[in-house]
Every structure is written in structure tokens, then in C-alpha cells.
Scaffold this active site. Structure first.
Site, PDB file in Angstrom:
ATOM      1  N   TYR A  58      33.804 -26.942 -38.963  1.00  0.00           N
ATOM      2  CA  TYR A  58      33.812 -25.781 -39.981  1.00  0.00           C
ATOM      3  C   TYR A  58      35.186 -25.429 -39.640  1.00  0.00           C
ATOM      4  CZ  TYR A  58      28.859 -26.596 -40.183  1.00  0.00           C
ATOM      5  OH  TYR A  58      27.877 -27.466 -40.423  1.00  0.00           O
ATOM      6  N   HIS A 116      27.230 -33.984 -34.901  1.00  0.00           N
ATOM      7  CA  HIS A 116      27.456 -33.641 -35.984  1.00  0.00           C
ATOM      8  C   HIS A 116      26.701 -35.092 -37.087  1.00  0.00           C
ATOM      9  CE1 HIS A 116      29.270 -31.105 -38.840  1.00  0.00           C
ATOM     10  NE2 HIS A 116      28.117 -31.570 -39.519  1.00  0.00           N
TER      11      HIS A 116
HETATM   12  N1  LIG Z   1      24.955 -30.552 -40.144  1.00  0.00           N
HETATM   13  C1  LIG Z   1      26.000 -31.080 -41.316  1.00  0.00           C
HETATM   14  O1  LIG Z   1      25.999 -31.673 -42.054  1.00  0.00           O
HETATM   15  C2  LIG Z   1      25.340 -29.898 -41.968  1.00  0.00           C
HETATM   16  C3  LIG Z   1      25.550 -30.052 -43.792  1.00  0.00           C
HETATM   17  C4  LIG Z   1      26.026 -28.772 -44.284  1.00  0.00           C
HETATM   18  C5  LIG Z   1      25.620 -27.788 -44.066  1.00  0.00           C
HETATM   19  N2  LIG Z   1      24.971 -27.562 -42.619  1.00  0.00           N
HETATM   20  C6  LIG Z   1      24.941 -26.437 -42.162  1.00  0.00           C
HETATM   21  O2  LIG Z   1      23.755 -25.696 -43.271  1.00  0.00           O
HETATM   22  C7  LIG Z   1      24.082 -24.240 -43.683  1.00  0.00           C
HETATM   23  C8  LIG Z   1      23.664 -24.173 -44.907  1.00  0.00           C
HETATM   24  O3  LIG Z   1      23.650 -24.900 -45.835  1.00  0.00           O
HETATM   25  P1  LIG Z   1      25.571 -24.828 -47.117  1.00  0.00           P
HETATM   26  O4  LIG Z   1      26.365 -23.776 -46.675  1.00  0.00           O
HETATM   27  O5  LIG Z   1      26.087 -25.872 -46.991  1.00  0.00           O
HETATM   28  O6  LIG Z   1      24.287 -24.908 -48.324  1.00  0.00           O
HETATM   29  P2  LIG Z   1      23.174 -23.343 -48.964  1.00  0.00           P
HETATM   30  O7  LIG Z   1      22.908 -22.523 -47.651  1.00  0.00           O
HETATM   31  O8  LIG Z   1      22.408 -24.185 -49.554  1.00  0.00           O
HETATM   32  O9  LIG Z   1      24.232 -22.477 -49.432  1.00  0.00           O
HETATM   33  C9  LIG Z   1      25.386 -21.261 -49.598  1.00  0.00           C
HETATM   34  C10 LIG Z   1      25.929 -21.348 -51.018  1.00  0.00           C
HETATM   35  O10 LIG Z   1      24.693 -21.271 -51.610  1.00  0.00           O
HETATM   36  C11 LIG Z   1      25.272 -19.861 -51.735  1.00  0.00           C
HETATM   37  N3  LIG Z   1      23.826 -18.239 -51.630  1.00  0.00           N
HETATM   38  C12 LIG Z   1      23.291 -17.539 -50.692  1.00  0.00           C
HETATM   39  N4  LIG Z   1      22.129 -17.234 -50.679  1.00  0.00           N
HETATM   40  C13 LIG Z   1      22.367 -17.213 -51.965  1.00  0.00           C
HETATM   41  C14 LIG Z   1      21.410 -16.048 -52.462  1.00  0.00           C
HETATM   42  N5  LIG Z   1      20.302 -15.778 -52.820  1.00  0.00           N
HETATM   43  N6  LIG Z   1      21.659 -16.815 -54.631  1.00  0.00           N
HETATM   44  C15 LIG Z   1      23.039 -16.961 -55.302  1.00  0.00           C
HETATM   45  N7  LIG Z   1      23.617 -17.444 -54.076  1.00  0.00           N
HETATM   46  C16 LIG Z   1      23.447 -18.360 -52.702  1.00  0.00           C
HETATM   47  C17 LIG Z   1      26.520 -18.848 -50.857  1.00  0.00           C
HETATM   48  O11 LIG Z   1      26.709 -17.752 -51.700  1.00  0.00           O
HETATM   49  P3  LIG Z   1      28.165 -17.043 -50.969  1.00  0.00           P
HETATM   50  O12 LIG Z   1      28.385 -17.543 -49.512  1.00  0.00           O
HETATM   51  O13 LIG Z   1      28.873 -16.966 -52.045  1.00  0.00           O
HETATM   52  O14 LIG Z   1      26.919 -16.298 -50.422  1.00  0.00           O
HETATM   53  C18 LIG Z   1      26.903 -20.393 -50.623  1.00  0.00           C
HETATM   54  O15 LIG Z   1      27.701 -20.283 -51.746  1.00  0.00           O
HETATM   55  C19 LIG Z   1      25.545 -24.644 -43.236  1.00  0.00           C
HETATM   56  O16 LIG Z   1      26.661 -23.361 -43.934  1.00  0.00           O
HETATM   57  C20 LIG Z   1      26.008 -25.188 -41.850  1.00  0.00           C
HETATM   58  O17 LIG Z   1      25.834 -24.014 -41.221  1.00  0.00           O
HETATM   59  C21 LIG Z   1      25.261 -28.796 -41.395  1.00  0.00           C
END
Ligand SMILES: NC(=O)c1ccc[n+]([C@@H]2O[C@H](COP(=O)([O-])OP(=O)(O)OC[C@H]3O[C@@H](n4cnc5c(N)ncnc54)[C@H](OP(=O)(O)O)[C@@H]3O)[C@@H](O)[C@H]2O)c1
Length: 281
Positions: A58, A116
């Protein structure tokens, strides 16, 4: 809003792990947003969050430095998850990647260190490196990410493969494939699953079924999506940089869905009826 106490689940090792944490993907990609990203994580910690998920990938390592700035003197209260990239996951490469992450995280140990996703290095080499790091106290636990059902079975057969503590996978109401075989396998092995992209990066939030359930509880679609995952017994790690989103998402911990809610969500987002390959983002 005062700090809350977040429930924990037991890892196979017996150690507790919080069921709710903060994600950090897309953090550290621009100097202009850095202060806001540190602030969002600090805001979550001030409200009781004790789990942060990050990765060497990241922001090319910058997300780990943001985590270090946000955690500061609270290190002993925070459960830090980080991940090694598959290209680095040889026996020596994993050890070197971990050292780099420790330096960026400004800590002497990572609570849970994940592969990962699967790459070309033999699983046995990565596991051997994880075991060395654990013996040295540089990581407290290790696990995997984006492993499908057959990958988990193969891992369990590898030397020390049973020391795996979690599998972090894409799981939310619009991505239910793991319920057919992977999630039951993990439950049988008492291995908590970490659900990433729990609100599908925001794309699912306009769905009518979520809005209908949310209205019944004076809640929001994001809270319903997260509460549904928590009810499934998985760990959620929503990412938010808007402080309002950090607060809103934490509200999911206060939301108890009814059987009628769950049935409505099942109609709108049907569970799988046959094996499906694991989705990845
Ligand atoms: N292991 C892997 O391969 C892998 C892959 C993907 C993700 N991950 C991990 O999982 C975490 C979460 O997944 P993600 O970041 O992909 O997606 P997510 O948590 O499903 O969504 C994040 C997005 O949603 C927005 N958001 C958050 N809360 C909200 C709400 N209450 N209302 C409207 N929009 C909202 C955020 O905006 P703002 O930032 O503008 O608040 C951001 O754009 C990652 O950050 C990472 O740490 C791991």
C-alpha cells in the site's frame, strides 16, 4: 463519541483478535492526503479501534509509515496486520521484507503477518520464513490472504501449515462465494476469516435492500453491510479517510439485525448454491 470496547475472536493460537479494524489500502499514495489519513486512523483509535490492516504494497510502503504516525505511543494497544508481497515471499525475501515493514511501522513486532496472495515461491519456503520470524519474536502470528479452498487444504498439509491463523479474503453481501466451501472450512478449523472490501469500496451502498433494512433500524446502508458480516462471525476492516465515515462504520457494532432483515438480504443477495472461484480485488 467516547471510546468503545470492541469484541474479540480467538485465533487458533488462543490469542484474541478484535473483530473490527481499519483498512489502509490507497493510503500513502499522495503527500497531499497524508495528514488526513493519519487523522482518520487516529480518530478511529480514539474511538476504541485496536486493529489496523496494512501491507508493504500500500502506497509502496507509505501506508505503513502512516500507521506508525497514527499509532504513536499506543503501540501496545494496537493489533497490527501487515502483508508480504508474493514476489518477496521466498525464505530470505520474506525475512527482508518483514525487516523493512518493521522499520516503516516503527515497531519491533507485527501482530499478524500475511502472505498477500499466492505467487511463484513455494508455500513451504514462505511458511518456513514465517516460522523463523515468529521464533525471533518479529511477528506474533502469521496467516494468508486470497487463498481459496484448495489453497487452504494444500497449506494445511505443508510442514507447520496448521499454524496459519487467518485467511483474509474479499467478502461482502455482493461477494458471497466463500460461503459454499471456504468459509465452512475455516470455521471447521476454528480459523477466523478477515473480510476485506466489506462495503465493496462503496459500490454496494446504493442497493435498495440495504436501504430498506437500514430504514427499519434508523441506520445506514454501510452499517447494515458491516453488521451483516459481523453476524457471519468474520472480522471486518473497512477503510475510511472521511471522519464521518469512520464514525458511521463503527455504528455497525451497535446494530443487531433481525431474522427478517437477514431473510430480506438473502433474497436480494443470494448465497451461493455451487462452488465458485474466490473473487479478488
Ligand atoms: N488482502 C487483500 O488483498 C486486500 C484487498 C483489498 C483490501 N484489503 C484491505 O481491506 C481494507 C478495506 O477494503 P477496501 O479499502 O478495498 O474497501 P472498503 O473498506 O469496502 O471501502 C473503502 C471505500 O469506501 C468509502 N467508505 C468508507 N465508509 C463509507 C461509508 N460509511 N459511506 C460511504 N463510503 C464509505 C471510503 O471512502 P473514504 O476513504 O473517502 O472515507 C473508501 O473509498 C483495505 O483498506 C485493506 O486494508 C485487503
Amino acid at each position: 463519541m467516547a471510546a468503545r470496547s470492541i469484541p474479540t475472536v480467538r485465533l487458533p493460537s488462543g490469542a484474541p483478535m478484535p473483530v473490527y479494524g481499519l483498512g489502509t489500502w490507497r493510503m500513502g499514495e499522495s503527500g497531499r492526503t497524508r495528514a488526513n489519513e493519519v487523522q482518520a486512523l487516529r480518530h478511529g483509535i480514539a474511538r476504541g479501534v485496536t486493529l489496523i490492516d496494512t501491507a508493504e504494497m500500500y502506497g509502496d510502503g507509505e501506508a505503513e509509515t502512516i500507521v506508525a504516525d497514527a499509532v504513536g505511543g499506543d503501540r501496545d494497544q494496537i493489533f497490527i496486520v501487515s502483508k508480504v508481497l508474493p514476489n518477496n515471499a521466498s525464505r530470505r525475501g520474506t525475512a527482508a521484507a518483514c525487516e523493512r515493514s518493521l522499520k516503516r511501522l516503527k515497531t519491533d513486532r507485527i501482530d499478524l503477518y500475511l502472505l498477500h496472495w499466492r505467487g511463484s515461491h513455494p508455500l513451504a519456503d514462505t511458511v518456513a520464513a514465517f516460522e523463523d520470524l515468529r521464533a525471533a519474536g518479529k511477528i506474533l502470528h502469521w496467516g494468508v490472504s486470497n487463498f481459496d479452498h484448495d489453497d487452504m487444504q494444500e497449506l494445511a498439509r505443508a510442514p507447520h501449515g496448521k499454524h496459519c491463523q487467518t485467511n483474509q479474503v474479499l467478502y461482502n453481501l455482493t461477494r458471497r462465494g466463500i460461503e459454499f466451501d471456504l468459509l465452512p472450512w475455516c470455521r471447521t478449523h476454528k480459523m477466523p476469516v478477515m473480510a476485506y472490501s466489506p462495503i465493496e469500496q462503496g459500490r454496494m451502498l446504493g442497493h435498495k435492500a440495504l436501504a430498506d433494512v437500514a430504514r427499519r433500524h434508523e441506520a445506514t446502508p454501510a452499517q447494515v453491510a458491516l453488521a451483516w458480516l459481523l453476524r457471519q462471525g468474520v472480522i471486518v476492516i473497512p477503510k475510511a479517510t472521511a471522519l464521518t465515515h469512520v464514525d458511521e462504520n463503527l455504528g455497525a457494532l451497535d446494530l443487531t439485525l433481525t431474522e427478517a432483515d437477514v431473510a430480506a438480504l438473502d433474497r436480494a443477495f443470494p448465497p451461493p448454491t455451487s462452488p465458485q472461484p474466490l473473487d479478488m480485488l
